[in-house]
Design a protein around this motif. Sequence first.
Motif, PDB file in Angstrom:
ATOM      1  N   ARG A   1      -2.781  26.017  39.118  1.00 27.77           N
ATOM      2  CA  ARG A   1      -3.484  26.475  40.309  1.00 27.77           C
ATOM      3  C   ARG A   1      -2.504  27.077  41.315  1.00 27.77           C
ATOM      4  O   ARG A   1      -2.322  26.590  42.427  1.00 27.77           O
ATOM      5  CB  ARG A   1      -4.285  25.322  40.933  1.00 27.77           C
ATOM      6  CG  ARG A   1      -5.412  24.769  40.045  1.00 27.77           C
ATOM      7  CD  ARG A   1      -6.438  25.831  39.653  1.00 27.77           C
ATOM      8  NE  ARG A   1      -6.997  26.494  40.815  1.00 27.77           N
ATOM      9  CZ  ARG A   1      -8.082  26.078  41.468  1.00 27.77           C
ATOM     10  NH1 ARG A   1      -8.749  25.027  41.028  1.00 27.77           N
ATOM     11  NH2 ARG A   1      -8.524  26.755  42.510  1.00 27.77           N
TER      12      ARG A   1
ATOM     13  N   ASN B   1       4.162  25.904  46.857  1.00 28.59           N
ATOM     14  CA  ASN B   1       3.174  25.158  46.090  1.00 28.59           C
ATOM     15  C   ASN B   1       3.843  23.948  45.448  1.00 28.59           C
ATOM     16  O   ASN B   1       4.829  24.085  44.714  1.00 28.59           O
ATOM     17  CB  ASN B   1       2.571  26.077  45.016  1.00 28.59           C
ATOM     18  CG  ASN B   1       1.319  25.508  44.388  1.00 28.59           C
ATOM     19  OD1 ASN B   1       1.166  24.302  44.251  1.00 28.59           O
ATOM     20  ND2 ASN B   1       0.421  26.396  43.986  1.00 28.59           N
TER      21      ASN B   1
ATOM     22  N   ARG C   1     -11.290  28.040  48.075  1.00 31.83           N
ATOM     23  CA  ARG C   1     -11.267  29.240  47.241  1.00 31.83           C
ATOM     24  C   ARG C   1     -12.625  29.517  46.598  1.00 31.83           C
ATOM     25  O   ARG C   1     -12.951  30.668  46.305  1.00 31.83           O
ATOM     26  CB  ARG C   1     -10.161  29.156  46.185  1.00 31.83           C
ATOM     27  CG  ARG C   1      -8.756  29.264  46.794  1.00 31.83           C
ATOM     28  CD  ARG C   1      -7.745  29.720  45.761  1.00 31.83           C
ATOM     29  NE  ARG C   1      -8.037  31.060  45.260  1.00 31.83           N
ATOM     30  CZ  ARG C   1      -7.622  32.184  45.825  1.00 31.83           C
ATOM     31  NH1 ARG C   1      -6.914  32.151  46.938  1.00 31.83           N
ATOM     32  NH2 ARG C   1      -7.917  33.349  45.284  1.00 31.83           N
TER      33      ARG C   1
ATOM     34  N   SER D   1      -8.611  26.730  36.576  1.00 34.50           N
ATOM     35  CA  SER D   1      -7.987  27.953  37.095  1.00 34.50           C
ATOM     36  C   SER D   1      -8.880  28.546  38.166  1.00 34.50           C
ATOM     37  O   SER D   1     -10.074  28.230  38.264  1.00 34.50           O
ATOM     38  CB  SER D   1      -7.779  28.971  35.971  1.00 34.50           C
ATOM     39  OG  SER D   1      -9.031  29.464  35.514  1.00 34.50           O
ATOM     40  N   ASP D   2      -8.311  29.437  38.944  1.00 33.83           N
ATOM     41  CA  ASP D   2      -9.085  30.134  39.956  1.00 33.83           C
ATOM     42  C   ASP D   2     -10.146  31.019  39.310  1.00 33.83           C
ATOM     43  O   ASP D   2     -11.261  31.151  39.824  1.00 33.83           O
ATOM     44  CB  ASP D   2      -8.141  30.972  40.829  1.00 33.83           C
ATOM     45  CG  ASP D   2      -8.820  31.517  42.066  1.00 33.83           C
ATOM     46  OD1 ASP D   2      -9.395  30.720  42.827  1.00 33.83           O
ATOM     47  OD2 ASP D   2      -8.773  32.743  42.270  1.00 33.83           O
TER      48      ASP D   2
ATOM     49  N   GLU E   1      -2.519  29.905  43.030  1.00 33.96           N
ATOM     50  CA  GLU E   1      -3.006  30.809  44.057  1.00 33.96           C
ATOM     51  C   GLU E   1      -2.954  30.160  45.445  1.00 33.96           C
ATOM     52  O   GLU E   1      -3.004  28.946  45.581  1.00 33.96           O
ATOM     53  CB  GLU E   1      -4.435  31.248  43.743  1.00 33.96           C
ATOM     54  CG  GLU E   1      -5.446  30.127  43.644  1.00 33.96           C
ATOM     55  CD  GLU E   1      -5.403  29.380  42.318  1.00 33.96           C
ATOM     56  OE1 GLU E   1      -4.775  29.875  41.360  1.00 33.96           O
ATOM     57  OE2 GLU E   1      -6.000  28.287  42.239  1.00 33.96           O
ATOM     58  N   TYR E   2      -2.886  31.009  46.480  1.00 33.39           N
ATOM     59  CA  TYR E   2      -2.844  30.512  47.863  1.00 33.39           C
ATOM     60  C   TYR E   2      -4.149  29.772  48.157  1.00 33.39           C
ATOM     61  O   TYR E   2      -5.235  30.315  47.976  1.00 33.39           O
ATOM     62  CB  TYR E   2      -2.652  31.680  48.839  1.00 33.39           C
ATOM     63  CG  TYR E   2      -2.290  31.244  50.240  1.00 33.39           C
ATOM     64  CD1 TYR E   2      -0.965  31.010  50.588  1.00 33.39           C
ATOM     65  CD2 TYR E   2      -3.264  31.063  51.210  1.00 33.39           C
ATOM     66  CE1 TYR E   2      -0.624  30.616  51.868  1.00 33.39           C
ATOM     67  CE2 TYR E   2      -2.933  30.661  52.495  1.00 33.39           C
ATOM     68  CZ  TYR E   2      -1.615  30.439  52.823  1.00 33.39           C
ATOM     69  OH  TYR E   2      -1.283  30.033  54.100  1.00 33.39           O
TER      70      TYR E   2
END
Length: 581
Positions: A7, A22, A348, A319-320, A9-10
């Motif tokens: 994971r 992160n 998100r 995952s995103d 991502e921001y």
Amino acid sequence: MPNSVPRPEYPRPQFTRPRWLNLNGEWEFERDPGRSGFERGLPAADRLAQQIIVPFCMESELSGIGYKDFCQAVWYRKTLDIPHGWAGQRILLHVGACDFETHVFLNGQKVGVHHGGYVSFTMELTPYLKNGENILTLGVLDDTRSPSQARGKQSEQFHSHGCDYTRTTGVWQTVWLEPVPTTHLQGVKLTPQREAASLLVEARVNGPQNGLLRLRATASANGQTVGEATVPVCGTTAVALVSLSDARDWSVEDPFLYDLNLALLDASGNELDTVESYFGLRSLDWTQGPAVLLNGKPVYQRLILDQGFYPDGIYTASSDDELKADITRSQAMGFNGARLHQKVFEPRFLHHANQLGYLVWGEMGSWGLGLRDWRGASLFTQEWTEIMQRDFNNPALVGWCPLNETNADNPDLHRALYRLTKAYDATRPCIDTSGYVHEETDLYDVHDYNQDPKTFGERYDAFAQGAEPFRNNPHHDAKYLGQPYWVSEYGGIWWNPGQSETNAWGYGGVEGRPRSEAEFIARYKGLTDVLLRNPKMCAFCYTQLTDVEQEVNGLYTYDRKPKFDPDAIKEINQQKAAIEK
């Protein structure tokens, strides 16, 4: 971020800075079933017994552990490597979510404690940092069976059962570090003023103020500046009204988003801190009759119940892309939104909903809370306030619902939560509790799992012809006052051909389920047509998007395979509703 970091991502898309670290990945970990870790010195331990992959809970396979028994305390330990370029900055620790009571230690010193299993929190590490190696330790207490703790759909029994599923203990969202200036922007509340083609910006400032500070807010569309305002900071807040020269609505069909740059300026006009954000320009009105209006027009909310569980990550998507895919799966079947049910979804997910024009209702995981448990009510109220603060800026969020299927044990708590919600956010409707017992509510909703389209239709046809509406508990429900009305849970049709019958569960039971795919589609259409054709119905919410463990009433299996041709469901859902004609 390296691809090896899960994971990556921001995690906070509406309040971004370029520098961050992160902390997902491998941490030391230890179960503490006796809750003796504090006495045994684990806050300052040299090592812990196991390893875990954060941000996945210990019950999940993705964590590398997969331990599913009750455990009332767990511990995490990680060595921090603070980048050299962060010298002179204040270092913030952000935890996306950690269930339930999180004690934070740095180098054995207590930094703070946070209560609540669903919302993000921040603590400053700066006073506790030392040169060289720093050790971050989290001690987490989690008593799923306590009436002082809201658990949502986490099972209070050893096994999952009915519509309760595998528990989540400890960290389940991204953990990360961020450097900020001594005086910095701490948060922002963005209220669209669609009719005035403007945006109300309310920023919070943290830190000492030497001289007059100002906030500059700059809105842009497709790279072109369309509005700007610069205002003084008064105390710890700055309030600006940004007029927009190019007004364009955010809608389901056209989810247009403006970019927003926020800059904190010193007396000489130098930038002390900058944050990137975005917003959508849209309005909601639930006071004009049977429909809820989006941008002045009736929009029938075709919602799906989304539990937000995943076979490999439990509360956490692997995952995103997988997080986003649940939205596109829903849209492929003709739904335009979801009740985010008995769980607070991560930022998100809301970010993807904003981008895709997907309407969502924010809900708390209220099951398990003792309505008359004074400590639980206090902690619940505190966390609900934090949730509203975190998620307010999302244009896709079109309503709040703090409770679900509560009884009449504590009507004062219903009223208090409704009024608290309205005090913080008057721009969205609030349902005090979904289904069963209402005290004060902007929309009137019911739950109805009647599996017979004929008798289901007769119940609501009478309402359309002027009769009193169906209420789940007429002896305790508040009187219906003409609010927009909807069935916020229906269907839940059991369908699991080819799957094991062991412990399977769904509405209608084994005997009441359809015997063929054609029979399922006919029942789905019959029930849904009742709601779409009713001129007093503003929305529906079908149970549910996916199967979850033993619950087999999803339109997709638990591993996200469609049970039916998505176009067949879409054709039914996309029929024009009575309020849209």
